[in-house]
Design a protein around this motif. Structure first.
Motif, PDB file in Angstrom:
ATOM      1  N   GLN A   1       0.842  -1.212   0.000  1.00 19.67           N
ATOM      2  CA  GLN A   1       0.000   0.000   0.000  1.00 19.67           C
ATOM      3  C   GLN A   1       0.872   1.255   0.000  1.00 19.67           C
ATOM      4  N   GLN A   2       1.977   1.239   0.760  1.00 18.24           N
ATOM      5  CA  GLN A   2       2.900   2.380   0.778  1.00 18.24           C
ATOM      6  C   GLN A   2       3.519   2.583  -0.612  1.00 18.24           C
ATOM      7  N   ASP A   3       3.914   1.478  -1.246  1.00 16.61           N
ATOM      8  CA  ASP A   3       4.497   1.563  -2.586  1.00 16.61           C
ATOM      9  C   ASP A   3       3.473   2.120  -3.582  1.00 16.61           C
ATOM     10  N   VAL A   4       2.217   1.625  -3.449  1.00 13.05           N
ATOM     11  CA  VAL A   4       1.148   2.100  -4.335  1.00 13.05           C
ATOM     12  C   VAL A   4       0.929   3.595  -4.118  1.00 13.05           C
ATOM     13  N   ASN A   5       0.881   4.005  -2.834  1.00 11.70           N
ATOM     14  CA  ASN A   5       0.665   5.422  -2.519  1.00 11.70           C
ATOM     15  C   ASN A   5       1.806   6.285  -3.067  1.00 11.70           C
ATOM     16  N   ALA A   6       3.039   5.791  -2.899  1.00  8.49           N
ATOM     17  CA  ALA A   6       4.199   6.539  -3.400  1.00  8.49           C
ATOM     18  C   ALA A   6       4.151   6.637  -4.924  1.00  8.49           C
ATOM     19  N   ALA A   7       3.826   5.522  -5.576  1.00 15.49           N
ATOM     20  CA  ALA A   7       3.735   5.527  -7.038  1.00 15.49           C
ATOM     21  C   ALA A   7       2.627   6.464  -7.499  1.00 15.49           C
ATOM     22  N   GLN A   8       1.491   6.444  -6.813  1.00 13.11           N
ATOM     23  CA  GLN A   8       0.375   7.326  -7.166  1.00 13.11           C
ATOM     24  C   GLN A   8       0.774   8.789  -6.996  1.00 13.11           C
ATOM     25  N   ALA A   9       1.477   9.098  -5.910  1.00 10.50           N
ATOM     26  CA  ALA A   9       1.933  10.473  -5.676  1.00 10.50           C
ATOM     27  C   ALA A   9       2.894  10.905  -6.776  1.00 10.50           C
ATOM     28  N   GLU A  10       3.768   9.992  -7.194  1.00 11.25           N
ATOM     29  CA  GLU A  10       4.727  10.297  -8.259  1.00 11.25           C
ATOM     30  C   GLU A  10       4.001  10.547  -9.581  1.00 11.25           C
TER      31      GLU A  10
END
Length: 136
Positions: free
Chosen positions: A37-46
């Motif tokens: 979920q953190q990776d998804v959130n980071a990717a989404q923010a990027e």
């Protein structure tokens, strides 16, 4: 009895080991899910940041294009207006020249008529004087 107690203790130990493994698996799955979920959130923010930058660039380009088109339209309008003003000026000058010419011709005609009438009057007056002088 001791064997039964040992067997029961072994069963409990196996059950606890199964529970511990099950709990460990669940904790690991939860940890991995949180990490994903953190990776998804980071990717989404990027992605959101990239989209924002690209959108800003597109908006700036569109605004520049719009400004350029507006300037071109203003220049075309200025040329059209200048052409119309030039045409209107030429027309007014032509009309003014025609009126001046017409006025000059009228003044000349009036002057010729006045000179002609003046000559005729002077000749008539002179003739009267000559006649009057001959009668004396």
């Amino acid at each position: 009895k001791q064997a039964e107690a040992k067997a029961k203790a072994a069963e409990e130990a196996v059950a606890q080991a199964h529970k511990a493994v099950k709990d460990a698996i669940q904790e690991e799955e939860e940890r991995q899910a949180a990490e994903v979920q953190q990776d998804v959130n980071a990717a989404q923010a990027e992605v959101d940041a990239e989209v924002s930058v690209k959108m800003k660039a597109i908006e700036e380009k569109l605004l520049l294009d719009k400004a350029s088109r507006m300037k071109e339209a203003e220049e075309r309008l200025d040329k059209v207006i200048a052409g119309r003003l030039k045409d209107a000026k030429a027309k007014l000058e032509k009309e003014a020249e025609a009126k001046v010419k017409e006025g000059r011709q009228q003044v000349e005609a009036d002057a010729k008529k006045a000179v002609s009438e003046g000559k005729a009057k002077a000749v008539a007056e002179h003739a009267e004087k000559v006649e009057a002088a001959e009668k004396r």
